[in-house]
Design a protein around this motif. Structure first.
Motif, short mmCIF file in Angstrom:
data_model
loop_
_atom_site.label_atom_id
_atom_site.label_comp_id
_atom_site.label_asym_id
_atom_site.label_seq_id
_atom_site.Cartn_x
_atom_site.Cartn_y
_atom_site.Cartn_z
N ARG A 21 -32.16 -0.32 99.22
CA ARG A 21 -30.76 0.02 99.48
C ARG A 21 -30.30 -1.44 100.16
O ARG A 21 -30.77 -2.20 101.09
CB ARG A 21 -30.38 0.99 100.84
N ARG A 22 -29.08 -1.51 99.45
CA ARG A 22 -28.29 -3.01 99.88
C ARG A 22 -27.51 -2.75 101.28
O ARG A 22 -27.03 -1.53 101.38
CB ARG A 22 -27.56 -3.60 98.89
N ARG A 24 -24.03 -3.37 103.25
CA ARG A 24 -22.66 -3.40 102.90
C ARG A 24 -22.25 -4.61 102.75
O ARG A 24 -22.36 -5.75 103.65
CB ARG A 24 -21.85 -2.64 104.13
N ARG A 43 -18.55 3.42 91.51
CA ARG A 43 -19.86 3.17 91.89
C ARG A 43 -20.03 2.20 93.07
O ARG A 43 -20.86 2.28 93.76
CB ARG A 43 -20.50 2.54 90.54
N GLU A 46 -19.37 4.21 95.91
CA GLU A 46 -20.40 5.04 96.38
C GLU A 46 -21.55 4.36 97.00
O GLU A 46 -22.34 5.00 97.72
CB GLU A 46 -20.70 5.75 95.10
N THR A 47 -21.79 3.13 96.64
CA THR A 47 -22.99 2.47 97.10
C THR A 47 -22.52 1.57 98.51
O THR A 47 -23.06 0.74 98.95
CB THR A 47 -23.49 1.36 95.89
N GLY A 48 -21.45 1.88 98.86
CA GLY A 48 -21.14 1.22 100.29
C GLY A 48 -20.66 0.17 100.31
O GLY A 48 -20.14 -0.35 101.50
N HIS A 49 -19.67 -0.48 99.19
CA HIS A 49 -18.86 -1.49 99.23
C HIS A 49 -17.32 -1.01 99.63
O HIS A 49 -16.96 -0.12 99.21
CB HIS A 49 -19.08 -2.11 97.92
N GLY A 152 -24.60 3.67 87.90
CA GLY A 152 -25.22 2.42 88.21
C GLY A 152 -26.50 2.13 87.34
O GLY A 152 -27.33 1.08 87.52
N ALA A 174 -25.49 -3.87 91.55
CA ALA A 174 -24.94 -2.62 92.08
C ALA A 174 -24.42 -1.63 91.03
O ALA A 174 -24.27 -0.59 91.32
CB ALA A 174 -23.53 -3.01 92.94
#
Length: 316
Positions: A21-22, A24, A43, A46-49, A152, A174
Motif C-alpha cells: 500500500r502506498r 497518501r 481510481r 479510491e487509493t487515497g490520493h 487499477g 496507482a
C-alpha cells in the motif's frame, strides 16, 4: 482506447509494478473526465490520493466531486497543482487545453502525464510546447477499458526523459499493473500505442468475419467464441470482444465507433509519415465509415463494426 488486455510477458524495458500500500500523495490534478478519465480519477481517489478535477464540460466532474474530489475553478487552477494527469479525446482537444498560453502560467517543474492516445506529430508538438514552458512531459497511453482502469489494472506505455518518467512512475503504479518505458521521446509511446490499437482493430474485424461465417452455418456464436478462445486465442481481446460480437451487446459502449475510427486514422497517419504501407487499412476504414453512417450503430461500442460484416453477408 483502448481495451481489456492480458498482461504480456516480461521484457527488459518493463518497469516493475508497485507492491504494498502506498502512502497518501500530495495533490494531483486530473483533466479530461470522459468515461476513461473519470475511471482513472476515481481510481486515484479510491487509493487515497487527493485529486483536483477539471473538464471542459463542468458537469462531468459532479460525480467525482461527490466522491471527494475538488473541483478546479479553471484550467489555470487545475494546472497550478504541480502534477497533472490528462485524458482528452483527441489531438485537437489536447492541443487546445495545453496551449502555449495555458502553459505559460504553470509553475516551473510541473509534471504532466498525458494518458490519451494521440498522434505522433501532436505528441511531438506538445512535448516541445511543455519544454519551452519548463514543464516535464510524459506520454503514457494506456491499454484497457474503463472497468480495467477503475480496478487499477491497466497496462501503461510511457516515454519521456528519465527524470520525468521516474517522477511519473508512482502515479502510473496507482492506475496500472505494469508500465513499459519505451524511450525518452514522448511520441515513441504514442507510436507503440497506435500500433497496439491497429492490431486490436484487426482482431475486431477477424472476429466479425469468422463469427458471421459460422453463424451462417447454423453454429451458435457464443459456442464458437468458447471454442476459439479455449486454447488458440486466450487473450481478453478475443474473449471479451468475441462475446460482445456474438451477443450483439454493444451498449453501453466502452469505446465508441467514432473513437475507433480516430485510432485507425492515427495508424494511417503514422504509416504515411514513415513510408509504411498498411494494406488492410482501407478495408478497416470502410467498415468504420459504414458503421458511423448508420445512426443505429454510430453511438455503440466500436466492436459494432461487426454488424457491417453481418449485413454484407447473404441472409439465411
Amino acid at each position: 482506447m483502448d481495451e481489456n488486455w492480458p498482461r504480456p510477458g516480461s521484457g527488459n524495458s518493463a518497469t516493475s509494478r508497485r507492491s504494498g500500500r502506498r502512502e497518501r500523495m500530495s495533490d494531483i490534478s486530473f483533466i479530461g473526465l470522459g468515461e476513461m478519465g473519470s475511471a482513472l480519477a476515481g481510481r486515484l481517489l479510491e487509493t487515497g490520493h487527493s485529486v483536483r478535477v477539471w473538464n471542459r464540460s463542468p458537469g462531468a466532474a459532479d460525480a467525482l466531486v461527490a466522491s471527494g474530489a475538488t473541483r478546479a475553478a479553471s484550467i489555470a487552477d487545475a494546472l497550478g497543482v504541480g502534477t497533472v494527469i490528462s485524458m482528452l479525446a483527441n489531438d485537437e482537444a489536447a492541443e487546445a487545453v495545453f496551449s502555449a498560453e495555458s502553459l505559460a502560467g504553470v509553475p516551473a517543474g510541473t509534471l504532466h502525464i498525458n494518458c490519451a492516445t494521440l498522434s505522433v506529430d501532436a505528441t511531438d508538438r506538445l512535448a516541445e510546447r511543455h519544454a519551452l514552458a519548463g514543464v516535464e512531459y510524459v506520454a503514457a497511453p494506456v491499454l484497457g477499458r474503463s472497468n480495467v482502469a477503475a480496478a487499477g489494472k491497466l497496462n501503461v506505455i510511457a516515454a519521456g526523459t528519465k527524470s520525468a518518467t521516474a517522477r511519473a512512475q508512482p502515479w502510473l503504479d496507482a492506475i496500472g499493473k505494469r508500465t513499459w518505458v519505451v524511450g525518452e521521446r514522448p511520441s515513441t509511446a504514442s507510436l507503440v500505442k497506435i500500433g497496439a490499437n491497429y492490431t486490436l482493430i484487426h482482431a475486431l474485424q477477424a472476429l466479425a468475419e469468422s463469427l458471421t461465417l459460422v453463424e451462417h452455418g447454423g453454429v451458435d456464436g457464443l459456442t464458437f467464441v468458447e471454442i476459439l478462445t479455449d486454447a488458440a486465442f486466450t487473450g481478453s481481446v478475443y474473449t471479451g470482444y468475441g462475446s460482445l460480437i456474438a451477443r450483439k451487446a454493444y451498449s453501453p459502449p466502452g469505446f465508441t465507433v467514432g473513437l475507433g475510427l480516430k485510432d485507425l486514422s492515427l495508424a494511417e497517419r503514422a504509416a504515411a509519415d514513415s513510408g509504411v504501407v498498411l494494406s488492410t487499412a482501407p478495408v478497416l476504414r470502410d467498415m468504420f465509415e459504414r458503421a458511423l453512417a448508420d445512426p443505429d450503430l454510430a453511438p455503440l461500442d466500436w466492436s459494432a463494426i461487426a454488424e457491417i460484416t453481418r449485413g454484407l453477408s447473404a441472409s439465411d
